[in-house]
Design a protein around this motif. Sequence first.
Motif, PDB file in Angstrom:
ATOM      1  N   PRO A 174     -16.852  -7.173   1.921  1.00  0.00           N
ATOM      2  CA  PRO A 174     -16.560  -5.832   2.434  1.00  0.00           C
ATOM      3  C   PRO A 174     -17.821  -5.166   2.948  1.00  0.00           C
ATOM      4  CG  PRO A 174     -16.535  -5.841   0.040  1.00  0.00           C
ATOM      5  CD  PRO A 174     -16.664  -7.264   0.468  1.00  0.00           C
ATOM      6  N   TRP A 204      -4.734  -5.411  -5.727  1.00  0.00           N
ATOM      7  CA  TRP A 204      -4.244  -5.811  -4.406  1.00  0.00           C
ATOM      8  C   TRP A 204      -5.418  -6.130  -3.483  1.00  0.00           C
ATOM      9  CZ3 TRP A 204      -5.035  -4.165   0.550  1.00  0.00           C
ATOM     10  CH2 TRP A 204      -4.139  -4.625   1.530  1.00  0.00           C
ATOM     11  N   TRP A 205      -6.425  -5.277  -3.479  1.00  0.00           N
ATOM     12  CA  TRP A 205      -7.583  -5.479  -2.609  1.00  0.00           C
ATOM     13  C   TRP A 205      -8.333  -6.751  -2.972  1.00  0.00           C
ATOM     14  CZ3 TRP A 205     -12.788  -5.838  -3.668  1.00  0.00           C
ATOM     15  CH2 TRP A 205     -13.628  -5.852  -2.548  1.00  0.00           C
ATOM     16  N   ARG A 206      -8.534  -6.963  -4.300  1.00  0.00           N
ATOM     17  CA  ARG A 206      -9.282  -8.146  -4.736  1.00  0.00           C
ATOM     18  C   ARG A 206      -8.535  -9.434  -4.375  1.00  0.00           C
ATOM     19  NH1 ARG A 206     -11.631  -8.148 -10.682  1.00  0.00           N
ATOM     20  NH2 ARG A 206     -12.588 -10.016  -9.808  1.00  0.00           N
ATOM     21  N   ILE A 240       0.823  -1.214   0.000  1.00  0.00           N
ATOM     22  CA  ILE A 240       0.000   0.000   0.000  1.00  0.00           C
ATOM     23  C   ILE A 240       0.852   1.256   0.000  1.00  0.00           C
ATOM     24  CG2 ILE A 240      -1.759   1.314   1.252  1.00  0.00           C
ATOM     25  CD1 ILE A 240      -3.041  -1.239   2.108  1.00  0.00           C
ATOM     26  N   LEU A 286      -7.027  -3.661   4.647  1.00  0.00           N
ATOM     27  CA  LEU A 286      -8.091  -3.887   3.658  1.00  0.00           C
ATOM     28  C   LEU A 286      -9.135  -2.783   3.707  1.00  0.00           C
ATOM     29  CD1 LEU A 286      -8.613  -7.737   3.980  1.00  0.00           C
ATOM     30  CD2 LEU A 286      -7.928  -6.517   1.907  1.00  0.00           C
ATOM     31  N   ASP A 287      -9.534  -2.394   4.918  1.00  0.00           N
ATOM     32  CA  ASP A 287     -10.535  -1.337   5.055  1.00  0.00           C
ATOM     33  C   ASP A 287     -10.026  -0.005   4.511  1.00  0.00           C
ATOM     34  OD1 ASP A 287     -12.290  -3.106   6.193  1.00  0.00           O
ATOM     35  OD2 ASP A 287     -12.006  -2.423   8.251  1.00  0.00           O
ATOM     36  N   SER A 326      -9.021  -9.722  -0.297  1.00  0.00           N
ATOM     37  CA  SER A 326     -10.311  -9.636   0.414  1.00  0.00           C
ATOM     38  C   SER A 326     -10.932 -11.008   0.579  1.00  0.00           C
ATOM     39  CB  SER A 326     -11.270  -8.705  -0.322  1.00  0.00           C
ATOM     40  OG  SER A 326     -11.474  -9.143  -1.653  1.00  0.00           O
ATOM     41  N   ALA A 370      -7.730   0.402   2.109  1.00  0.00           N
ATOM     42  CA  ALA A 370      -7.717   0.306   0.649  1.00  0.00           C
ATOM     43  C   ALA A 370      -9.127   0.441   0.083  1.00  0.00           C
ATOM     44  CB  ALA A 370      -7.092  -1.020   0.221  1.00  0.00           C
ATOM     45  N   GLU A 371     -10.081  -0.196   0.744  1.00  0.00           N
ATOM     46  CA  GLU A 371     -11.478  -0.112   0.312  1.00  0.00           C
ATOM     47  C   GLU A 371     -11.981   1.328   0.372  1.00  0.00           C
ATOM     48  OE1 GLU A 371     -15.663  -1.480   2.260  1.00  0.00           O
ATOM     49  OE2 GLU A 371     -14.081  -2.985   2.190  1.00  0.00           O
ATOM     50  N   THR A 384      -6.569  -1.735  -6.649  1.00  0.00           N
ATOM     51  CA  THR A 384      -7.781  -2.539  -6.813  1.00  0.00           C
ATOM     52  C   THR A 384      -7.435  -4.018  -6.885  1.00  0.00           C
ATOM     53  OG1 THR A 384      -8.883  -0.732  -7.980  1.00  0.00           O
ATOM     54  CG2 THR A 384      -9.813  -2.928  -8.246  1.00  0.00           C
TER      55      THR A 384
END
Length: 460
Positions: free
Chosen positions: A443, A433-435, A379, A409-410, A438, A412-413, A431
């Motif tokens: 989410p 990275w988050w996918r 991040i 995660l939160d 998660s 990044a979301e 995006t």
Amino acid sequence: MSHTTHVVNAGELRNAGGPGGPGDPGALGIGIGWRPEIAEAVEALPGIDWVEAVAENVCAGHLPDSLVRLRARGVTVIPHGVSLGLGGAARPDAKRLADLAERAGALGSPLITEHIAFVRAGGPLTASPTLEAGHLLPVPRTKDALRVLCENVRIAQDSLPVPLAVENIAALINWPDEEMTEGQFLAELVERTGVRLLIDVANLHTNHVNRGEDPATALDQLPVEAIAYVHVAGGVERDGVWHDTHAHPVSAPVLDVLAELRSRVSPPGVLLERDDNFPPTAELAAELDTIRATLAGPGPERTSTTLSGRAVEPSEASRTASPTDPARERLALAQTALLSALVAGTPAPEGFDSRRLGVQSRALAGKRAEVVAKVAPDIPRILGAGYRAAFLAYAKSGPMRGGYRRDALDFAEHLLISDRPEDAVARRELTQWWRDRSGARPPRRATRIVRAARSVLAGR
């Protein structure tokens, strides 16, 4: 559960290659906090009798090679918990206790340690979302809080295979209307539960600067014979506030408090803590030598309890105490109001110093930013120089509701829902990275974020 299971007494420790020679302060000796970043240095340091490892960073089934080698040399390893929250309004979590017990068994530890602190609030007792502090926060020194803490300690003692010792913490803030001093509070806790104490002399100094509490008075009031061992650590003073950083050399005032303690009792063990900004091995060795020299000064004949058996037997009245549910409910409301002010931007509860709350709030947000950068280094790499400012802005109203990985995660979301970062390439990378991470966890704003992710990735 018996507290003698797997307990190692002082003689066994000595026979296993531990301390016990001339000038030895007790059953453990001189130790250092084991951290992965300084694992090689710890193994190379001369005269290390024992180490302490953060319990949550050790997997019982896959012990770090460094700890395995240290144990093979006869070096004692003690797990030091940071997330149990014994001072919280809720009863200790059975899964967290089981994990502590498993780690102690895997390490062959004679002792488990934790903190007199609360680390989360909210939840069923307040019919509100659970908030995580990501930090150790002070327990009010009141009769309600003491009753709850005592019951929580007893629950932990009955769930663990070896004795428990609990640590006094450093604090930036004072609870209003406290009914006891720190020494009185700790003395009552020992009297009612028989728990040992892990006394952090750096925290006593921190509370002297930040809260005007005299370390000598605290030492006079607490039962020093119940001390299992002692922490020594560095910090720094900024704008009249002492920050217990564990990232600076041990200061002379902290060593003075150690000398004060040594004049009253010979502790079984003394440990140097360092968690960041790690110096060369030679500097760590020099700090340990300074600690040894401080302990070599004149002291009393009496020694703290050895590691086998309880420090004292709790009174019969403490075994049959009345139900704590009403006290838990009152404590839950108070702790939730305070933590919400610190991490969610709600108004300061009545009686608190709003300036000090602001200092604590910024410190909590800064710590979150640093830890998230460590557990999710992609991040800050993706965001570049704007990472810290973006995270601190998010933290003002985005409290941590789980561990630090969930926090990453939160965060990044939160950025993606706000169509950030502005750079399209960085946004696509974040995006993805988050996918990737998660997983099955839906989410909090699933529909919108999934649509946004598909849209961004479709444009690659």
